[in-house]
Write an enzyme that holds these catalytic residues in place. Structure first.
Site, PDB file in Angstrom:
ATOM      1  CB  CYS A  83       7.146   9.347  22.003  1.00 30.75           C
ATOM      2  SG  CYS A  83       5.835  10.530  22.316  1.00 30.75           S
TER       3      CYS A  83
ATOM      4  CB  SER B 169      -2.707  -1.643   2.052  1.00 33.59           C
ATOM      5  OG  SER B 169      -1.662  -2.475   2.476  1.00 33.59           O
ATOM      6  CB  ALA B 170      -3.876  -6.983  -0.074  1.00 33.33           C
ATOM      7  CG  HIS B 171      -1.534  -5.510   5.373  1.00 32.94           C
ATOM      8  ND1 HIS B 171      -1.646  -4.991   6.628  1.00 32.94           N
ATOM      9  CD2 HIS B 171      -0.861  -4.594   4.644  1.00 32.94           C
ATOM     10  CE1 HIS B 171      -1.062  -3.808   6.674  1.00 32.94           C
ATOM     11  NE2 HIS B 171      -0.576  -3.539   5.477  1.00 32.94           N
TER      12      HIS B 171
ATOM     13  N   GLY C  45       0.815  -1.198   0.000  1.00 34.34           N
ATOM     14  CA  GLY C  45       0.000   0.000   0.000  1.00 34.34           C
ATOM     15  C   GLY C  45       0.853   1.253   0.000  1.00 34.34           C
ATOM     16  CB  THR C  46       4.039   2.101   1.698  1.00 32.19           C
ATOM     17  OG1 THR C  46       3.522   1.988   3.026  1.00 32.19           O
ATOM     18  CG2 THR C  46       5.056   3.233   1.656  1.00 32.19           C
TER      19      THR C  46
ATOM     20  CD  GLN D 231      -7.023   1.750   8.628  1.00 33.38           C
ATOM     21  OE1 GLN D 231      -7.988   1.069   8.988  1.00 33.38           O
ATOM     22  NE2 GLN D 231      -5.782   1.377   8.858  1.00 33.38           N
TER      23      GLN D 231
END
Length: 392
Positions: free
Chosen positions: A327, A201-203, A76-77, A184
């Site tokens: 963080c 994104s498939a996952h 997806g990225t 999402q």
């Protein structure tokens, strides 16, 4: 010591949805039947190509797109990076200005940072306390030299749905293509109309990791920012992972059918969490739009508790959740989404329910959470008092 009791306590579907049975079946079948090179002309290759084409058509059907508008990426990225950088590259003569919401996924913001380092200009449009962009404010950010606009379909940390179709109308009137990161929401909510480029994104819907979706509407100017390659209509370089793509397409269609039937039940469980957590845990802020939201996701922040400590304690009790306020040692910065919303960033918990989650699992979580928060607050207070007494 108690340990994880997954999958009943797995509440991190927004990070990755557990594998869908349809994906597993399609993957195993395709590993035997679709291993050949789909670009070749012999029989085994033609069979692989047919399976790839069927997968493309199935995904296109969910997106409301043409099959030749859909390409598969390695994640997806990568789909996001190709959409953003390719959209900007194709419209350099128009200008170097990019507009995006301040709560986009980090993959969009990293592409925007690269664009800035290359001499481009970026305008980030703020959001309200629910995490939602104002469509009129977004429209006002568009300029004659705007090459591309970016707006997610729904926020990945708080679940708030964005006014994509309203923004799309403004972009269309301004002649600016709109990229929608739908990672999402695909399979969980209807695909909004008006987009020019889209990524998924498939996952996120129970398919295998390592498969992304890039869709480019006909008539949208797009030029690959990568070296030329003959694969995937010259949009994505590299040999296609056809078994994983087939599994991703099978999972998407099956998952969409599951959620169409189960989304109201899952949404009711989220409503239960949104209602009961503030009642049972003092000093809690529930974050995100309570109505215009994804059905499976809820985020809340607890004062006087570090998010990482709370996640660790819940993991010890058998619940897998995530936090938008982590963080890291290299940034020491909380979530950019929560900062943009102006809400509490510490003690943050994101609960995202997977397909088939049981009401009894949510009940166990709601029973365990108050004591977990109370224990951590006592520890924090004791540490503070010890430190105060030790100071001269």
């Amino acid at each position: 010591m108690a340990g994880p009791s997954y999958p009943g306590g797995y509440f991190d579907a927004a990070s990755t949805e557990p594998p869908h049975p349809a994906a597993r079946a399609a993957l195993l079948e395709a590993l035997d039947a679709a291993w050949a090179d789909p670009a070749r002309l012999y029989g085994a290759a033609r069979g692989t190509r047919m399976l790839l084409d069927r997968a493309r058509a199935r995904v296109a059907g969910v997106l409301g797109a043409r099959a030749d508008e859909v390409s598969f990426t390695s994640s997806g990225t990568q789909a996001v990076h190709l959409a953003v950088l390719g959209g900007l590259q194709a419209r350099r003569r128009t200008g170097r200005h990019l507009v995006a919401s301040a709560v986009e996924h980090s993959s969009v913001l990293h592409a925007a940072e690269l664009h800035e380092r290359d001499g481009g200009e970026v305008t980030l449009v703020g959001v309200d306390r629910s995490g939602r962009v104002d469509a009129a404010e977004f429209a006002a950010a568009l300029r004659p030299d705007t090459a591309l606009a970016c707006l997610q379909s729904a926020n990945h940390e708080v679940g708030t749905l964005q006014p994509v179709e309203e923004v799309a109308r403004a972009c269309r009137a301004a002649g600016v293509p709109l990229f929608v990161d739908a990672a999402q929401s695909l399979g969980r909510a209807e695909v909004p109309g008006g987009w020019s480029l889209l990524a998924g994104s498939a996952h996120k819907w129970g398919g295998p990791a390592g498969v992304g979706v890039l869709a480019v509407r006909k008539g949208t100017r797009w030029r690959s920012p990568l070296p030329d390659d003959e694969r995937e209509a010259r949009r994505v370089p590299g040999f296609e992972n056809v078994p994983a793509i087939a599994a991703a397409a099978a999972a998407l269609t099956a998952y969409r059918a599951d959620m169409a039937a189960d989304a109201p039940r899952v949404s009711a469980l989220v409503d239960r969490i949104r209602t009961e957590v503030p009642r049972s845990v003092p000093d809690v802020e529930v974050i995100g739009d309570p109505v215009r939201r994804l059905p499976h996701l809820v985020t809340f922040s607890c004062l006087y508790v570090e998010g990482e400590a709370l996640l660790t304690e819940l993991d010890r009790l058998g619940f897998a959740v995530s936090s938008g306020s982590s963080c890291t040692a290299d940034t020491l910065r909380p979530s950019h989404v929560l900062e943009a919303m102006g809400v509490i960033t510490h003690g943050n918990v994101r609960v995202s329910l997977p397909r088939g989650v049981g009401s009894e699992d949510v009940g166990r979580f709601l029973t365990a959470l108050p004591d977990a928060v109370a224990r951590l607050r006592r520890t924090t207070m004791n540490t503070f008092e010890t430190g105060r007494r030790s100071r001269p």
